[in-house]
Design a protein around this motif. Sequence first.
Motif, PDB file in Angstrom:
ATOM      1  N   ILE A 238     -31.259  28.942 -11.777  1.00 39.45           N
ATOM      2  CA  ILE A 238     -30.067  29.147 -12.613  1.00 39.45           C
ATOM      3  C   ILE A 238     -30.008  28.106 -13.746  1.00 39.45           C
ATOM      4  CG2 ILE A 238     -28.499  27.777 -11.120  1.00 39.45           C
ATOM      5  CD1 ILE A 238     -27.442  31.063 -12.699  1.00 39.45           C
ATOM      6  N   GLU A 239     -30.677  26.947 -13.511  1.00 35.05           N
ATOM      7  CA  GLU A 239     -30.625  25.865 -14.493  1.00 35.05           C
ATOM      8  C   GLU A 239     -31.658  26.010 -15.603  1.00 35.05           C
ATOM      9  OE1 GLU A 239     -32.015  25.813 -11.572  1.00 35.05           O
ATOM     10  OE2 GLU A 239     -34.019  25.091 -11.991  1.00 35.05           O
ATOM     11  N   GLY A 271     -33.464  35.954 -26.931  1.00 33.55           N
ATOM     12  CA  GLY A 271     -34.731  36.283 -26.272  1.00 33.55           C
ATOM     13  C   GLY A 271     -35.278  37.619 -26.756  1.00 33.55           C
ATOM     14  N   LYS A 272     -36.529  37.872 -26.372  1.00 32.33           N
ATOM     15  CA  LYS A 272     -37.160  39.154 -26.720  1.00 32.33           C
ATOM     16  C   LYS A 272     -36.772  40.204 -25.663  1.00 32.33           C
ATOM     17  CE  LYS A 272     -41.779  40.255 -28.389  1.00 32.33           C
ATOM     18  NZ  LYS A 272     -43.167  39.808 -28.388  1.00 32.33           N
ATOM     19  N   GLU A 339     -43.861  26.281 -17.654  1.00 32.42           N
ATOM     20  CA  GLU A 339     -44.085  24.835 -17.490  1.00 32.42           C
ATOM     21  C   GLU A 339     -43.083  24.013 -18.326  1.00 32.42           C
ATOM     22  OE1 GLU A 339     -46.076  27.078 -18.594  1.00 32.42           O
ATOM     23  OE2 GLU A 339     -46.709  26.595 -20.625  1.00 32.42           O
ATOM     24  N   ASN A 340     -42.403  24.651 -19.291  1.00 32.79           N
ATOM     25  CA  ASN A 340     -41.409  23.930 -20.097  1.00 32.79           C
ATOM     26  C   ASN A 340     -39.986  24.124 -19.583  1.00 32.79           C
ATOM     27  OD1 ASN A 340     -43.364  23.019 -21.969  1.00 32.79           O
ATOM     28  ND2 ASN A 340     -43.396  25.079 -22.866  1.00 32.79           N
ATOM     29  N   GLY A 341     -39.866  24.735 -18.430  1.00 31.55           N
ATOM     30  CA  GLY A 341     -38.534  24.931 -17.852  1.00 31.55           C
ATOM     31  C   GLY A 341     -37.776  26.072 -18.507  1.00 31.55           C
ATOM     32  N   LYS A 342     -38.494  26.988 -19.137  1.00 26.02           N
ATOM     33  CA  LYS A 342     -37.835  28.131 -19.784  1.00 26.02           C
ATOM     34  C   LYS A 342     -38.036  29.376 -18.929  1.00 26.02           C
ATOM     35  CE  LYS A 342     -37.164  30.315 -24.238  1.00 26.02           C
ATOM     36  NZ  LYS A 342     -36.566  31.411 -23.554  1.00 26.02           N
ATOM     37  N   VAL A 343     -36.986  30.165 -18.783  1.00 26.87           N
ATOM     38  CA  VAL A 343     -37.095  31.343 -17.917  1.00 26.87           C
ATOM     39  C   VAL A 343     -38.136  32.323 -18.483  1.00 26.87           C
ATOM     40  CG1 VAL A 343     -35.182  32.627 -19.034  1.00 26.87           C
ATOM     41  CG2 VAL A 343     -35.742  33.056 -16.646  1.00 26.87           C
ATOM     42  N   LYS A 344     -38.950  32.905 -17.578  1.00 23.36           N
ATOM     43  CA  LYS A 344     -39.950  33.876 -18.038  1.00 23.36           C
ATOM     44  C   LYS A 344     -39.941  35.155 -17.182  1.00 23.36           C
ATOM     45  CE  LYS A 344     -43.803  32.269 -15.310  1.00 23.36           C
ATOM     46  NZ  LYS A 344     -45.113  32.122 -14.994  1.00 23.36           N
ATOM     47  N   GLU A 345     -39.406  35.046 -15.952  1.00 28.04           N
ATOM     48  CA  GLU A 345     -39.394  36.219 -15.075  1.00 28.04           C
ATOM     49  C   GLU A 345     -38.188  36.178 -14.138  1.00 28.04           C
ATOM     50  OE1 GLU A 345     -43.110  35.556 -13.144  1.00 28.04           O
ATOM     51  OE2 GLU A 345     -44.217  36.872 -14.484  1.00 28.04           O
ATOM     52  N   MET A 346     -37.913  37.327 -13.536  1.00 29.34           N
ATOM     53  CA  MET A 346     -36.835  37.364 -12.539  1.00 29.34           C
ATOM     54  C   MET A 346     -37.332  38.188 -11.344  1.00 29.34           C
ATOM     55  SD  MET A 346     -32.905  38.555 -13.083  1.00 29.34           S
ATOM     56  CE  MET A 346     -33.220  39.988 -14.030  1.00 29.34           C
ATOM     57  N   ILE A 374     -39.590  41.185 -12.716  1.00 26.82           N
ATOM     58  CA  ILE A 374     -39.474  41.751 -14.067  1.00 26.82           C
ATOM     59  C   ILE A 374     -39.600  40.632 -15.099  1.00 26.82           C
ATOM     60  CG2 ILE A 374     -38.161  43.821 -13.447  1.00 26.82           C
ATOM     61  CD1 ILE A 374     -35.652  42.535 -14.386  1.00 26.82           C
ATOM     62  N   LYS A 375     -40.149  41.003 -16.258  1.00 28.35           N
ATOM     63  CA  LYS A 375     -40.381  40.033 -17.321  1.00 28.35           C
ATOM     64  C   LYS A 375     -39.073  39.861 -18.102  1.00 28.35           C
ATOM     65  CE  LYS A 375     -43.565  39.588 -21.157  1.00 28.35           C
ATOM     66  NZ  LYS A 375     -44.638  40.216 -21.897  1.00 28.35           N
ATOM     67  N   THR A 376     -38.656  38.619 -18.309  1.00 27.73           N
ATOM     68  CA  THR A 376     -37.424  38.390 -19.072  1.00 27.73           C
ATOM     69  C   THR A 376     -37.430  36.972 -19.631  1.00 27.73           C
ATOM     70  OG1 THR A 376     -35.005  38.442 -18.959  1.00 27.73           O
ATOM     71  CG2 THR A 376     -36.098  37.704 -16.981  1.00 27.73           C
ATOM     72  N   ASP A 377     -37.009  36.787 -20.869  1.00 28.13           N
ATOM     73  CA  ASP A 377     -36.970  35.422 -21.400  1.00 28.13           C
ATOM     74  C   ASP A 377     -35.554  34.986 -21.755  1.00 28.13           C
ATOM     75  OD1 ASP A 377     -36.717  37.088 -23.506  1.00 28.13           O
ATOM     76  OD2 ASP A 377     -38.360  36.273 -24.693  1.00 28.13           O
ATOM     77  N   MET A 378     -34.568  35.796 -21.374  1.00 27.68           N
ATOM     78  CA  MET A 378     -33.172  35.359 -21.482  1.00 27.68           C
ATOM     79  C   MET A 378     -32.360  36.118 -20.431  1.00 27.68           C
ATOM     80  SD  MET A 378     -30.724  35.358 -24.809  1.00 27.68           S
ATOM     81  CE  MET A 378     -29.893  33.855 -25.132  1.00 27.68           C
ATOM     82  N   ILE A 379     -31.549  35.380 -19.673  1.00 24.94           N
ATOM     83  CA  ILE A 379     -30.731  36.028 -18.639  1.00 24.94           C
ATOM     84  C   ILE A 379     -29.273  35.657 -18.896  1.00 24.94           C
ATOM     85  CG2 ILE A 379     -30.221  36.145 -16.163  1.00 24.94           C
ATOM     86  CD1 ILE A 379     -33.166  35.513 -15.632  1.00 24.94           C
TER      87      ILE A 379
END
Length: 460
Positions: A238-239, A271-272, A339-346, A374-379
């Motif tokens: 969540i962080e 996000g995309k 690796e940069n702490g950015k969301v990439k999947e759920m 699923i692929k996601t870069d913003m939640i």
Amino acid sequence: MIEQNPIIRLSNFKEVNCGFSEEQAIIEANRCLQCARPLCIEGCPVNIDIPGFIKYIKDKQFKEAISLIKNYNILPAICGRVCPQEVQCEERCILGKRGEPIAIGALERFVADWEKKNKLNICPDCQSPNRIKVAIIGSGPAGLTCAADLAKYGYDITIYEAFHTGGGVLIYGIPEFRLPKTIVKEEIETLQILGVKIQYNTVIGKLYTFGDLRNLGFKAFFISVGAGLPILLNNTGIELIGVLSANEFLTRANLMKAYNFPDYDTPINIGKYVSVIGGGNVAMDSARVALRLGAEKVTIVYRRSEKEMPARKEEIYHGKEEGVEFLFLTDPLEFLGDENGKVKEMRVRKMQLGDLDESGRSKPIPIEGSEYIIKTDMIIVAIGTRANPILTNATPELNLNKLGYIETNERGQTNIKDIFAGGDIVTGSATVISAMGAGRIAANAINEYLLNSNNLIIKE
Ligand code: FAD
Ligand code: SF4
């Protein structure tokens, strides 16, 4: 009602619905049966004389129509746009039994917009000033309605608002394409014509306590601070960067004007592949804002099916037209980052519906072994909000229920006799018009309370 083309509107934040023309409004008004027992009025939380104003429209007496509405509702251009009429007045309209109910909301909006176009700014009549001071905490629809009604009784009203601008969720939550902010500002101006003062950037509970306000000469209070604290998920991840609450997302888009970049230098790095978790109006608004801000794909992830979605049908329909995708019966389990702490999947799992739960909806039950990624870069998490404790923590003598909402009697009075409360801070997240209804009930109760108080010392 004519609407902006879905393809075109995706590249702007202008209103989706364009409103009735004069001709359309008169044709619609002519369908009204002027029922002897108008059920539509019973469906309206502020009991507007609906057949009364529709008759004026039919007779082309638009000024009389809006004057009549304003006796009941000080925010008609807002309610005409965002009230869920389909489950209120229009649901009760007798014509709906065999066909289409009267488009009451669209007619209300038509006369309110006509008033604005003709720059009339009609105000309800006020009694002469009685110099008795009442403080309203929060300038959302509950506070604005309570303020207007008390000003009509002649009270000296000050609204204290935490933000730098008024309107509550109407300003920071509901997006521009559903409710243009100029409309909220204009409706608030009507209140100022009634003599209501608004003090912005003032957090009650921090800057002033009720004791301070009593010392400033206020004789009664209405708390209408809403329920703006976002509920977040407990999920791992969540962080991560790119995971945010719908409150933050919509506040940055609306109040901070990210939608108007580069005129305002407060953009959102959209996000995309955006996932929005939830199924209410807030989720739909977030999804539609994300698309307009440039997301390639926006998906609503909801635990139940479309039938159970609490969002207005109109919003779901508009969202679909604009290309919002839906993953029903899907539960988010974990957010995964790079690796940069950015969301990439759920990581999610499929659900099935079981028996009805305490909310009256079918309970979602997990399906064993159905997990997938699923692929996601913003939640964007839009699963609800709860009471903000700032004011109530500073007022420990105020009775709260176990969820932190303020307890009142049916007239909005709390356990402290000069303090009343209403709107989302009492009921939990509800609707604009129910908050307005609570503001009206409390205004009448405050008036009675003050008329019966025998120690009113008026300070100059
Ligand atoms: P709010 O509108 O929340 O206003 C409370 C105000 O109090 C805010 O301005 C806040 O800044 C201020 N405040 C808070 N704490 C303090 C303090 N300590 N001191 C001073 N000021 C304080 N309803 C509908 O009917 N139709 C819709 O289409 C719809 N869409 C929605 C979309 C979104 C994104 C959201 C979030 C809600 C939506 N709702 C909708 C719900 C509706 O907006 C709310 O039910 C309604 O605004 C509640 O009104 P309120 O006056 O109780 O509180
Ligand atoms: Fe008109 Fe419908 Fe109300 Fe009857 S119930 S007065 S038809 S709006």
